[in-house]
Design a protein around this motif. Structure first.
Motif, short mmCIF file in Angstrom:
data_model
loop_
_atom_site.label_atom_id
_atom_site.label_comp_id
_atom_site.label_asym_id
_atom_site.label_seq_id
_atom_site.Cartn_x
_atom_site.Cartn_y
_atom_site.Cartn_z
N GLY A 40 0.80 -1.22 0.00
CA GLY A 40 0.00 0.00 0.00
C GLY A 40 0.83 1.27 0.00
N LEU A 41 2.03 1.24 -0.60
CA LEU A 41 2.88 2.43 -0.61
C LEU A 41 3.06 2.96 -2.04
N ASN A 42 2.83 4.26 -2.21
CA ASN A 42 3.02 4.90 -3.52
C ASN A 42 4.44 5.41 -3.68
N VAL A 43 5.05 5.78 -2.57
CA VAL A 43 6.44 6.22 -2.57
C VAL A 43 7.19 5.27 -1.65
N ALA A 44 8.16 4.53 -2.18
CA ALA A 44 8.78 3.49 -1.36
C ALA A 44 10.20 3.21 -1.81
N GLY A 45 11.03 2.87 -0.83
CA GLY A 45 12.37 2.37 -1.13
C GLY A 45 12.36 0.87 -0.88
N VAL A 46 12.47 0.11 -1.94
CA VAL A 46 12.37 -1.35 -1.80
C VAL A 46 13.78 -1.94 -1.77
N ASP A 47 14.08 -2.69 -0.71
CA ASP A 47 15.39 -3.35 -0.59
C ASP A 47 15.29 -4.76 -1.15
N LEU A 48 16.16 -5.06 -2.09
CA LEU A 48 16.14 -6.37 -2.74
C LEU A 48 17.49 -7.04 -2.59
N LEU A 49 17.47 -8.33 -2.30
CA LEU A 49 18.70 -9.11 -2.32
C LEU A 49 18.79 -9.81 -3.66
N GLU A 50 20.04 -9.99 -4.12
CA GLU A 50 20.24 -10.69 -5.39
C GLU A 50 20.47 -12.16 -5.09
N GLY A 51 19.40 -12.93 -5.08
CA GLY A 51 19.49 -14.36 -4.80
C GLY A 51 19.88 -15.13 -6.05
N ASN A 52 20.34 -16.37 -5.85
CA ASN A 52 20.71 -17.19 -7.00
C ASN A 52 19.54 -17.41 -7.95
N ASP A 53 18.32 -17.42 -7.41
CA ASP A 53 17.15 -17.64 -8.26
C ASP A 53 16.41 -16.36 -8.59
N GLY A 54 17.06 -15.23 -8.38
CA GLY A 54 16.39 -13.96 -8.72
C GLY A 54 16.21 -13.09 -7.50
N PRO A 55 15.43 -12.00 -7.68
CA PRO A 55 15.30 -11.02 -6.60
C PRO A 55 14.52 -11.55 -5.41
N LEU A 56 14.92 -11.10 -4.21
CA LEU A 56 14.18 -11.40 -2.98
C LEU A 56 13.92 -10.08 -2.28
N VAL A 57 12.68 -9.82 -1.92
CA VAL A 57 12.37 -8.55 -1.26
C VAL A 57 12.69 -8.67 0.22
N LEU A 58 13.49 -7.74 0.71
CA LEU A 58 13.88 -7.76 2.11
C LEU A 58 12.96 -6.86 2.93
N GLU A 59 12.80 -5.66 2.48
CA GLU A 59 11.87 -4.76 3.18
C GLU A 59 11.51 -3.60 2.28
N VAL A 60 10.45 -2.92 2.67
CA VAL A 60 9.96 -1.79 1.89
C VAL A 60 9.86 -0.60 2.84
N ASN A 61 10.59 0.47 2.52
CA ASN A 61 10.65 1.64 3.39
C ASN A 61 9.69 2.74 2.91
N SER A 62 8.91 3.26 3.84
CA SER A 62 7.90 4.25 3.46
C SER A 62 8.44 5.69 3.45
N SER A 63 9.58 5.94 4.11
CA SER A 63 10.22 7.27 4.03
C SER A 63 11.66 7.09 3.57
N PRO A 64 11.86 6.64 2.34
CA PRO A 64 13.23 6.35 1.91
C PRO A 64 14.09 7.61 1.88
N GLY A 65 15.32 7.47 2.33
CA GLY A 65 16.26 8.59 2.25
C GLY A 65 16.56 8.90 0.79
N LEU A 66 16.71 10.19 0.46
CA LEU A 66 16.91 10.56 -0.94
C LEU A 66 18.36 10.87 -1.29
N GLU A 67 19.18 11.09 -0.26
CA GLU A 67 20.54 11.56 -0.53
C GLU A 67 21.37 10.53 -1.29
N GLY A 68 21.45 9.33 -0.72
CA GLY A 68 22.25 8.29 -1.35
C GLY A 68 21.78 7.99 -2.76
#
Ligand SMILES: Nc1ncnc2c1ncn2[C@@H]1O[C@H](COP(=O)(O)OP(=O)(O)O)[C@@H](O)[C@H]1O
Ligand SMILES: [Mg+2]
Length: 396
Positions: free
Chosen positions: A242-270
Motif C-alpha cells: 500500500g505504498l506509492n512512494v517506497a524504497g524497496v530493498d532487494l537481495l540478489e538471490g541465485n534464483d532472482g530477486p528477494l524482497v527484504l523490506e519496503v521503506n515508506s520514508s526512503p532517504g533521498l541523498e544516497g
C-alpha cells in the motif's frame, strides 16, 4: 488551483526534506515543512478536527516523512488527515504495515512475492526448528521493528543464535529468524518506486566484513541498472504494502530477486547521488498529478452501511455453481468486483464467464442478499457428480 503541500517532517534541514521543498517550490507550489509531533487531534461524535500549533491545518496534500521513533503518533496524525480527505503520498496503513518486518513479510508471502524464508519465534524450545525451517545455519536474526541495520545480526552456531534470541526476547523485542542469503552478503539493491514505477536504483555495499549494506552504517552506493524482473518485483512489493512512494530493498538471490523490506520514508541523498536521478522531483510530480484523486478503502466505506460488506466466495464450497456463468447467480445487478482464478485477479469479470472449482468470487453489497443469491442457486440446480467435485476445474 495550486496544491498546498505539507511535508510532514521533524527535520526541515534534512537532505530529503530540503530536496522535496526545493522541487515543490520550483513547480510553484505552496509548500511548508510541518512537524508531525505538533498536531492536536480532536474526536467527537459528529466530526473530527485537527490543529497545528493552534492553527487550522490548511493543506490539500501531505508527504509523510515519519521517523521510526514516532511511528505511532505520526500514523495517528495521518489517519486523522485521511479522514479529513487530505491527500497523502503514503497512507497510514501502508506505513504501519511496512514498519513491522513480520507483518510485511506476511503480506509479501500472501501475494507470492519472493522473500527470504522467515520464522517468528516466541519460545526458546522452537529455536532449533526455526533454524531448520529457514534452511539451517548461518541465520540472520532481526527484531521486527528495527531500522538502519540496528537490530540485524548474522549468527553461525545454534548456541550463539540461542543466546541472542533469548536476550532479545527478555528485553521484550519481537524476533525473526531469517534465511541468510549468502550470495548477497554485504550488498543489496535499493529501488525507488514512485507511483508504481521504479524511478531510480542503486547498489549498496557494506564496508569490510560487515554483512549489512545500510547507507547509515557507512556503506557505499553506486549506480546500477536493474532488470525488468527486479523492477517488477519492487513495484509489486510497494503496491501490495500500500505504498506509492517506497524504497524497496532487494537481495540478489541465485534464483532472482528477494524482497527484504519496503521503506515508506526512503532517504533521498544516497539514491540521488548514486543514480543522478532527480527523485525528489519525481515525487513532487507524482503529488501534482495524483493529489486530485483520493484513494478509498472500500471495505471501510461499506462498513458505514449496516449489513454491507465484501465477501469472498470459494466455489469449492458451492459446487452447484460450477459451470454456471456469473450472470446466472446475480441476475440483473452484478455485485462482483473480481474473480480470482489461478493466482490472478480478473477485475469486473465478464458476466458470461463460467465458474470453475478453484475460482473465488469477490462480491460486495448487502451481505444477507449476497449469501441468499448464492444459496438460492444451490437449490435450483441438480447436484453435481463427484468427479467434478474432486477433480480439476470443470471446464479446464
Ligand atoms: N536474510 C538476509 N540475507 C543476507 N543479508 C541480509 C539479510 N537480511 C538483511 N541483510 C543485510 O542487512 C541489511 C539490513 O537488513 P534490513 O532487513 O533491511 O533491516 P533494516 O530495516 O535495519 O535496514 C540489508 O540491507 C542487507 O544488506
Ligand atoms: Mg533495510
Amino acid at each position: 488551483m495550486t496544491t498546498r503541500l505539507a511535508v510532514l517532517s521533524r527535520g526541515p534541514r534534512l537532505y530529503s526534506t530540503r530536496r522535496l521543498v526545493e522541487e515543490a517550490r520550483l513547480r510553484e507550489m505552496d509548500v511548508a515543512v510541518i512537524n508531525p509531533m505538533q498536531f492536536s487531534l480532536f474526536v467527537a461524535e459528529q466530526d473530527i478536527g485537527i490543529l497545528h500549533q493552534g492553527q487550522k491545518f490548511d493543506y490539500d496534500a501531505v508527504i509523510p516523512r515519519i521517523g521510526h521513533s514516532i511511528t505511532k503518533h505520526g500514523v495517528a496524525v495521518l489517519r486523522h488527515l485521511e479522514q479529513l480527505d487530505v491527500w497523502t503520498a503514503n497512507t497510514s496503513q501502508g506505513i504501519l504495515q511496512s514498519r513491522d518486518k513480520l507483518h510485511s513479510s506476511q503480506i509479501l508471502a500472501r501475494n507470492r512475492i519472493p522473500t527470504p524464508r522467515t520464522a517468528y519465534v516466541r519460545d526458546m524450545k522452537d529455536i532449533e526448528r526455526a533454524i531448520d525451517a529457514v534452511g539451517g545455519l548461518p541465520v540472520v536474526v532481526k527484531v521486527t521493528q528495527g531500522t538502519q541495520g540496528q537490530g540485524v545480526f548474522l549468527r553461525h552456531t545454534l548456541r550463539e543464535t540461542g543466546n541472542l534470541v533469548q536476550g532479545l526476547l527478555v528485553t521484550g523485542k519481537a524476533v525473526l529468524i531469517q534465511e541468510y542469503i549468502a550470495e548477497s552478503h554485504g550488498k543489496d539493491i535499493r529501488a525507488l518506486v514512485v507511483g508504481g514505477k521504479v524511478v531510480a536504483s542503486m547498489r549498496r555495499k557494506a564496508r569490510g566484513r560487515e554483512f549489512r549494506s545500510n547507507y547509515h552504517l557507512n556503506g557505499t552506493v553506486e549506480k546500477v541498472e536493474i532488470s525488468d524482473e527486479y523492477a517488477e518485483v519492487a513495484c509489486r512489493a510497494a503496491r501490495v504494502l500500500g505504498l506509492n512512494v517506497a524504497g524497496v530493498d532487494l537481495l540478489e538471490g541465485n534464483d532472482g530477486p528477494l524482497v527484504l523490506e519496503v521503506n515508506s520514508s526512503p532517504g533521498l541523498e544516497g539514491i540521488e547521488k548514486a543514480s543522478g536521478v532527480n527523485v525528489a522531483g519525481a515525487i513532487i510530480d507524482y503529488v501534482i498529478s495524483e493529489s486530485d484523486f483520493n484513494e478509498v478503502n472500500v471495505d471501510q466505506l461499506l462498513k458505514t452501511i449496516p449489513g454491507q460488506g465484501v465477501l469472498s466466495v470459494h466455489l469449492r464450497n458451492h459446487p452447484h455453481l460450477i459451470g454456471s456463468p456469473i450472470s446466472e447467480i446475480f441476475k440483473e445487478d452484478m455485485p462482483v468486483f473480481a474473480l480470482s482464478r489461478a493466482g490472478d485477479l480478473i477485475w469486473n469479470p465478464d458476466p458470461d464467464i463460467q465458474l470453475r472449482f478453484r475460482d473465488s468470487l469477490i462480491c460486495y453489497g448487502d451481505l444477507e442478499q449476497l449469501r441468499a443469491s448464492i444459496k438460492r442457486k444451490n437449490l435450483d440446480l441438480p447436484p453435481v457428480s463427484n468427479t467434478e467435485k474432486d477433480g480439476q476445474d470443470s471446464n479446464a
